[in-house]
Design a protein around this motif. Structure first.
Motif, PDB file in Angstrom:
ATOM      1  N   ARG A 156      13.783  28.330  55.263  1.00 27.21           N
ATOM      2  CA  ARG A 156      12.951  28.310  56.538  1.00 27.21           C
ATOM      3  C   ARG A 156      13.718  27.303  57.688  1.00 27.21           C
ATOM      4  NH1 ARG A 156       6.847  25.574  56.834  1.00 27.21           N
ATOM      5  NH2 ARG A 156       6.362  26.340  58.950  1.00 27.21           N
ATOM      6  N   TRP A 157      14.478  26.088  57.357  1.00 22.23           N
ATOM      7  CA  TRP A 157      14.883  25.170  58.112  1.00 22.23           C
ATOM      8  C   TRP A 157      16.452  25.276  58.247  1.00 22.23           C
ATOM      9  CZ3 TRP A 157      10.985  23.987  61.203  1.00 22.23           C
ATOM     10  CH2 TRP A 157       9.928  23.887  60.769  1.00 22.23           C
ATOM     11  N   GLY A 158      17.108  25.908  57.361  1.00 20.55           N
ATOM     12  CA  GLY A 158      18.487  25.788  57.237  1.00 20.55           C
ATOM     13  C   GLY A 158      19.076  24.644  56.929  1.00 20.55           C
ATOM     14  N   VAL A 159      18.316  23.678  56.119  1.00 25.09           N
ATOM     15  CA  VAL A 159      18.758  22.416  55.588  1.00 25.09           C
ATOM     16  C   VAL A 159      19.288  22.663  54.117  1.00 25.09           C
ATOM     17  CG1 VAL A 159      17.978  20.213  55.044  1.00 25.09           C
ATOM     18  CG2 VAL A 159      17.147  21.379  57.200  1.00 25.09           C
ATOM     19  N   MET A 162      10.428  17.317  55.068  1.00 26.02           N
ATOM     20  CA  MET A 162      11.759  16.709  55.207  1.00 26.02           C
ATOM     21  C   MET A 162      12.689  17.718  56.100  1.00 26.02           C
ATOM     22  SD  MET A 162      12.428  14.278  51.741  1.00 26.02           S
ATOM     23  CE  MET A 162      13.324  13.407  52.475  1.00 26.02           C
ATOM     24  N   GLY A 163      12.484  18.867  55.433  1.00 27.54           N
ATOM     25  CA  GLY A 163      13.434  19.951  56.431  1.00 27.54           C
ATOM     26  C   GLY A 163      13.099  20.010  57.891  1.00 27.54           C
ATOM     27  N   TRP A 164      11.708  19.955  57.980  1.00 25.13           N
ATOM     28  CA  TRP A 164      11.254  19.910  59.568  1.00 25.13           C
ATOM     29  C   TRP A 164      11.894  18.679  60.170  1.00 25.13           C
ATOM     30  CZ3 TRP A 164       8.127  15.850  61.223  1.00 25.13           C
ATOM     31  CH2 TRP A 164       7.615  16.063  62.645  1.00 25.13           C
ATOM     32  N   PHE A 165      11.686  17.597  59.584  1.00 21.41           N
ATOM     33  CA  PHE A 165      12.342  16.356  60.271  1.00 21.41           C
ATOM     34  C   PHE A 165      13.641  16.583  60.499  1.00 21.41           C
ATOM     35  CE2 PHE A 165      13.696  12.157  60.988  1.00 21.41           C
ATOM     36  CZ  PHE A 165      12.636  11.392  61.437  1.00 21.41           C
ATOM     37  N   ILE A 166      14.550  16.850  59.516  1.00 20.00           N
ATOM     38  CA  ILE A 166      16.022  17.116  59.426  1.00 20.00           C
ATOM     39  C   ILE A 166      16.183  18.282  60.719  1.00 20.00           C
ATOM     40  CG2 ILE A 166      17.917  17.938  58.273  1.00 20.00           C
ATOM     41  CD1 ILE A 166      16.824  16.657  55.681  1.00 20.00           C
ATOM     42  N   ASP A 167      15.579  19.137  60.873  1.00 21.31           N
ATOM     43  CA  ASP A 167      16.145  20.338  61.673  1.00 21.31           C
ATOM     44  C   ASP A 167      15.686  19.790  63.090  1.00 21.31           C
ATOM     45  OD1 ASP A 167      16.236  23.145  62.709  1.00 21.31           O
ATOM     46  OD2 ASP A 167      14.341  22.689  63.210  1.00 21.31           O
ATOM     47  N   LYS A 168      14.724  18.648  63.299  1.00 21.90           N
ATOM     48  CA  LYS A 168      14.443  17.999  64.670  1.00 21.90           C
ATOM     49  C   LYS A 168      15.364  16.999  64.864  1.00 21.90           C
ATOM     50  CE  LYS A 168      10.577  17.464  66.579  1.00 21.90           C
ATOM     51  NZ  LYS A 168       9.256  17.248  67.036  1.00 21.90           N
ATOM     52  N   SER A 169      15.861  16.465  63.922  1.00 18.37           N
ATOM     53  CA  SER A 169      16.891  15.457  64.226  1.00 18.37           C
ATOM     54  C   SER A 169      18.318  16.057  64.703  1.00 18.37           C
ATOM     55  CB  SER A 169      17.288  14.667  62.995  1.00 18.37           C
ATOM     56  OG  SER A 169      16.271  13.928  62.498  1.00 18.37           O
ATOM     57  N   GLN A 170      18.433  17.269  64.349  1.00 17.59           N
ATOM     58  CA  GLN A 170      19.675  17.930  65.021  1.00 17.59           C
ATOM     59  C   GLN A 170      19.168  18.460  66.100  1.00 17.59           C
ATOM     60  OE1 GLN A 170      20.433  22.219  63.706  1.00 17.59           O
ATOM     61  NE2 GLN A 170      22.618  21.452  63.506  1.00 17.59           N
ATOM     62  N   ARG A 171      18.177  18.704  66.645  1.00 12.37           N
ATOM     63  CA  ARG A 171      17.868  19.456  67.922  1.00 12.37           C
ATOM     64  C   ARG A 171      17.516  18.159  68.896  1.00 12.37           C
ATOM     65  NH1 ARG A 171      13.170  21.493  68.186  1.00 12.37           N
ATOM     66  NH2 ARG A 171      12.493  21.428  65.725  1.00 12.37           N
ATOM     67  N   LYS A 194      22.693  18.899  59.995  1.00  8.43           N
ATOM     68  CA  LYS A 194      21.804  19.006  58.864  1.00  8.43           C
ATOM     69  C   LYS A 194      22.535  18.708  57.748  1.00  8.43           C
ATOM     70  CE  LYS A 194      18.990  22.541  61.225  1.00  8.43           C
ATOM     71  NZ  LYS A 194      18.487  23.704  61.224  1.00  8.43           N
ATOM     72  N   TRP A 195      23.683  18.748  57.795  1.00 11.57           N
ATOM     73  CA  TRP A 195      24.740  18.382  56.577  1.00 11.57           C
ATOM     74  C   TRP A 195      25.193  16.821  56.406  1.00 11.57           C
ATOM     75  CZ3 TRP A 195      26.167  22.233  52.898  1.00 11.57           C
ATOM     76  CH2 TRP A 195      25.830  23.323  52.999  1.00 11.57           C
ATOM     77  N   ASP A 196      24.833  16.190  57.597  1.00 13.47           N
ATOM     78  CA  ASP A 196      25.252  14.697  57.481  1.00 13.47           C
ATOM     79  C   ASP A 196      23.958  14.047  57.261  1.00 13.47           C
ATOM     80  OD1 ASP A 196      25.780  12.188  58.327  1.00 13.47           O
ATOM     81  OD2 ASP A 196      26.044  12.564  60.595  1.00 13.47           O
ATOM     82  N   ALA A 197      24.353  13.833  55.714  1.00 15.29           N
ATOM     83  CA  ALA A 197      23.179  12.867  55.161  1.00 15.29           C
ATOM     84  C   ALA A 197      23.068  11.391  55.646  1.00 15.29           C
ATOM     85  CB  ALA A 197      23.411  12.880  53.623  1.00 15.29           C
ATOM     86  N   TYR A 198      24.465  10.944  55.956  1.00 11.42           N
ATOM     87  CA  TYR A 198      24.531   9.413  56.675  1.00 11.42           C
ATOM     88  C   TYR A 198      23.447   9.393  57.825  1.00 11.42           C
ATOM     89  CZ  TYR A 198      26.315   5.104  58.336  1.00 11.42           C
ATOM     90  OH  TYR A 198      26.596   4.005  58.739  1.00 11.42           O
ATOM     91  N   GLY A 199      23.915  10.224  58.951  1.00  7.51           N
ATOM     92  CA  GLY A 199      23.177  10.254  60.019  1.00  7.51           C
ATOM     93  C   GLY A 199      21.691  10.676  59.986  1.00  7.51           C
ATOM     94  N   GLN A 200      21.585  11.555  59.066  1.00  6.57           N
ATOM     95  CA  GLN A 200      19.941  11.923  58.857  1.00  6.57           C
ATOM     96  C   GLN A 200      19.224  11.045  58.456  1.00  6.57           C
ATOM     97  OE1 GLN A 200      18.376  14.876  59.868  1.00  6.57           O
ATOM     98  NE2 GLN A 200      19.898  16.085  60.652  1.00  6.57           N
ATOM     99  N   TYR A 201      19.801  10.131  57.209  1.00 10.79           N
ATOM    100  CA  TYR A 201      18.856   9.135  56.748  1.00 10.79           C
ATOM    101  C   TYR A 201      18.596   8.205  57.926  1.00 10.79           C
ATOM    102  CZ  TYR A 201      17.219   5.714  53.646  1.00 10.79           C
ATOM    103  OH  TYR A 201      16.308   4.657  53.019  1.00 10.79           O
ATOM    104  N   TRP A 255      13.654   9.004  65.629  1.00 11.00           N
ATOM    105  CA  TRP A 255      14.473   9.830  66.656  1.00 11.00           C
ATOM    106  C   TRP A 255      14.838   8.862  67.900  1.00 11.00           C
ATOM    107  CZ3 TRP A 255      10.279  13.053  65.445  1.00 11.00           C
ATOM    108  CH2 TRP A 255      10.532  14.156  64.437  1.00 11.00           C
ATOM    109  N   GLY A 256      13.970   7.886  68.475  1.00  9.28           N
ATOM    110  CA  GLY A 256      14.066   7.060  69.475  1.00  9.28           C
ATOM    111  C   GLY A 256      15.251   5.877  68.978  1.00  9.28           C
ATOM    112  N   GLY A 257      14.784   5.390  67.635  1.00  8.77           N
ATOM    113  CA  GLY A 257      15.462   4.212  67.245  1.00  8.77           C
ATOM    114  C   GLY A 257      16.921   4.582  66.977  1.00  8.77           C
ATOM    115  N   TYR A 258      17.092   5.721  66.575  1.00  7.81           N
ATOM    116  CA  TYR A 258      18.451   6.202  66.138  1.00  7.81           C
ATOM    117  C   TYR A 258      19.184   6.402  67.603  1.00  7.81           C
ATOM    118  CZ  TYR A 258      22.523   8.988  64.552  1.00  7.81           C
ATOM    119  OH  TYR A 258      23.842   9.479  64.407  1.00  7.81           O
ATOM    120  N   LYS A 259      18.507   6.920  68.442  1.00 10.63           N
ATOM    121  CA  LYS A 259      19.281   7.257  69.663  1.00 10.63           C
ATOM    122  C   LYS A 259      19.544   5.833  70.474  1.00 10.63           C
ATOM    123  CE  LYS A 259      17.912  10.473  71.915  1.00 10.63           C
ATOM    124  NZ  LYS A 259      16.834  11.652  72.835  1.00 10.63           N
TER     125      LYS A 259
END
Length: 206
Positions: free
Chosen positions: A51-54, A127-136, A142-149, A156-160
């Motif tokens: 569904r999410w490509g994760v 979690m798949g939905w969240f990871i997909d949105k983190s990419q967008r 989606k393969w970057d476990a470090y950045g995704q965590y 998303w705002g805090g990461y930015k």
């Protein structure tokens, strides 16, 4: 055996089976063993990936870190004057430790209004939905476990805003998640062909 006794015995058996179904996996360090023990978890994880490509190993490594695969995991208690229990430090709950506002966003955006945070299938789809949105939103693979965590923990705002840079402990934890995702990925590659075989194949040919 009377009907009343039968009902009591049946109720006890159902309770035991329910407890077994929701219990954390016995070998959480090995993704193959997790999915061999809980075949429905693999099916749910594969559905999430489609569904999410994760990649499956990324949310599974994050889930291990967040809840140790406990369906009813909650954050530690907060205390008033250091001694009086006063609720929880956040609204996070369940396998994914999703906070209530973010879970509400997931339900609204996906239409999955019957989702439950103590359901593995719903939690990993979240979690798949969240990871997909983190990419967008933030361009994190989606393969970057470090950045995704880091996205998952800080939002998303805090990461930015790179709020994680002032939290050395969090960056160390994200590195652990990255390493576990790598281990899980290697393990999954060794057993996924077997996991993809249906129950009919396993019954007659394994």
């Amino acid at each position: 055996m009377t009907a009343k006794v039968k009902a009591i015995v049946s109720g006890c058996l159902l309770a035991v089976l329910a407890g077994c179904a929701s219990a954390p996996p016995e070998q959480p360090e090995d993704l193959c063993e997790i999915f061999y023990e809980k075949r429905d978890w693999y099916d749910a994880a594969a559905d999430m990936q489609e569904r999410w490509g994760v990649p499956i190993q990324v949310p599974m490594a994050m889930m291990y870190q967040e809840s140790s695969f406990k369906h009813d995991a909650v954050p530690p208690r907060d205390y008033l004057l250091w001694i009086i229990p006063w609720g929880r430090v956040s609204s996070a709950y369940g396998y994914s430790q999703a906070k209530t506002p973010t879970w509400d966003d997931y339900e609204r955006e996906t239409g999955n209004s019957w989702a439950s945070r103590d359901s593995f299938a719903d939690a990993i789809d979240f979690m798949g939905w969240f990871i997909d949105k983190s990419q967008r939103i933030n361009g994190v693979s989606k393969w970057d476990a470090y950045g995704q965590y880091l996205n998952y923990h800080e939002g998303w705002g805090g990461y930015k805003r790179q709020t994680y840079r002032s939290k050395a402990w969090l960056m160390r934890t994200a590195e652990k998640v990255k390493q576990r995702a790598g281990t899980y990925g290697a393990q999954l590659r060794s057993c996924e062909d077997d996991l993809q075989k249906g129950w009919f194949w396993r019954m007659f040919f394994s």
